[in-house]
Enzyme design. Structure first.
Site, mmCIF file in Angstrom:
data_model
loop_
_atom_site.group_PDB
_atom_site.id
_atom_site.type_symbol
_atom_site.label_atom_id
_atom_site.label_comp_id
_atom_site.label_asym_id
_atom_site.label_seq_id
_atom_site.Cartn_x
_atom_site.Cartn_y
_atom_site.Cartn_z
ATOM 1 N N ASP A 1 41.668 33.856 35.152
ATOM 2 C CA ASP A 1 42.344 34.253 36.378
ATOM 3 C C ASP A 1 43.843 34.014 36.228
ATOM 4 O O ASP A 1 44.274 32.869 36.062
ATOM 5 C CB ASP A 1 41.769 33.416 37.529
ATOM 6 C CG ASP A 1 42.356 33.746 38.883
ATOM 7 O OD1 ASP A 1 43.386 34.443 38.967
ATOM 8 O OD2 ASP A 1 41.775 33.279 39.881
ATOM 9 N N ILE A 2 44.635 35.069 36.301
ATOM 10 C CA ILE A 2 46.083 34.922 36.109
ATOM 11 C C ILE A 2 46.713 34.042 37.189
ATOM 12 O O ILE A 2 47.704 33.374 36.942
ATOM 13 C CB ILE A 2 46.788 36.292 36.007
ATOM 14 C CG1 ILE A 2 48.195 36.097 35.428
ATOM 15 C CG2 ILE A 2 46.793 37.015 37.357
ATOM 16 C CD1 ILE A 2 48.824 37.348 34.881
ATOM 17 N N ASN B 1 52.693 47.635 42.870
ATOM 18 C CA ASN B 1 52.956 49.046 43.141
ATOM 19 C C ASN B 1 54.418 49.155 43.570
ATOM 20 O O ASN B 1 55.081 48.152 43.820
ATOM 21 C CB ASN B 1 51.985 49.616 44.188
ATOM 22 C CG ASN B 1 52.061 48.897 45.512
ATOM 23 O OD1 ASN B 1 53.144 48.729 46.071
ATOM 24 N ND2 ASN B 1 50.922 48.467 46.020
ATOM 25 N N ASP C 1 47.446 42.590 41.932
ATOM 26 C CA ASP C 1 48.485 42.520 42.951
ATOM 27 C C ASP C 1 47.976 41.794 44.196
ATOM 28 O O ASP C 1 48.587 40.836 44.681
ATOM 29 C CB ASP C 1 48.935 43.946 43.288
ATOM 30 C CG ASP C 1 50.218 44.018 44.105
ATOM 31 O OD1 ASP C 1 50.924 43.006 44.227
ATOM 32 O OD2 ASP C 1 50.514 45.110 44.609
ATOM 33 N N ILE D 1 43.224 50.182 38.231
ATOM 34 C CA ILE D 1 43.159 51.400 39.029
ATOM 35 C C ILE D 1 44.103 52.499 38.516
ATOM 36 O O ILE D 1 43.865 53.678 38.740
ATOM 37 C CB ILE D 1 43.415 51.083 40.525
ATOM 38 C CG1 ILE D 1 42.923 52.221 41.399
ATOM 39 C CG2 ILE D 1 44.856 50.713 40.777
ATOM 40 C CD1 ILE D 1 42.776 51.862 42.863
#
Length: 178
Positions: A16-17, A30, A40, A130
């Site tokens: 997990d970042i 985005n 994000d 995505i």
């Protein structure tokens, strides 16, 4: 200049970042900088509202963030003191400048880290969710760009690639061996 080769400064972690204990984590943002899904959304949730407040201030000042560019905010409640937000390209088959735009994400994020004298940075797989960038191709660009940057700059001292799945981990392991 560091005596270590750029390879000695690159690490791979599956996890997990938002839990990485580095000076900065990179957010695959985005262009609105107002949060979203995937990495994000996870970063905004984990870091708390101060990240969004700073992103809104950046938007007010410069109108968002263009593809390939990067901006920096606090890390809020994250273990990382900073978040570097970069906007990756949406994959359209690779004929609309996607490789160079993706390389710019890594280059500009590293440049910001060096300018802020940050000794460590963690990257997710930018654009591989995505936005549909093929993971294998994205891995090659990420590692080539980071290695080239590290060969020219003493900072950051450590670059961590944080992968979420086994497929991505295998691509990084394969590319790191080459």
């Amino acid at each position: 200049m560091s005596t270590n080769s750029s390879s000695d400064r690159i690490q791979l972690v599956q996890g997990d970042i938002t839990r990485q204990e580095v000076a900065a984590i990179v957010n695959a943002a985005n262009s609105s900088l107002l949060g979203g899904g995937g990495v994000d959304g996870a970063i905004h949730r984990a870091g708390g509202p101060v990240i969004l407040e700073e992103c809104r201030a950046i938007r007010a000042r410069q109108g968002g963030c263009k593809t390939g560019e990067a901006v920096i905010t606090t890390g809020g409640r994250l273990p990382a003191a900073h978040v570097i937000h970069t906007v990756g390209p949406v994959w359209h088959g690779g004929h609309r400048g996607e490789p160079e735009l993706l390389a710019n994400c890594y280059r500009n994020s590293l440049r910001l880290a060096a300018e802020h004298r940050l000794d460590s940075i963690a990257f997710p797989g930018i654009s591989t969710g995505i936005y549909g960038y093929p993971k294998k191709e994205a891995t090659v660009i990420a590692l080539q760009t980071v290695r080239a940057f590290l060969a020219q700059s003493p900072l950051p001292k450590t670059v961590v690639f944080v992968v979420f799945d086994d497929e991505s981990r295998r691509y990084y392991e394969q590319e790191l061996r080459s």
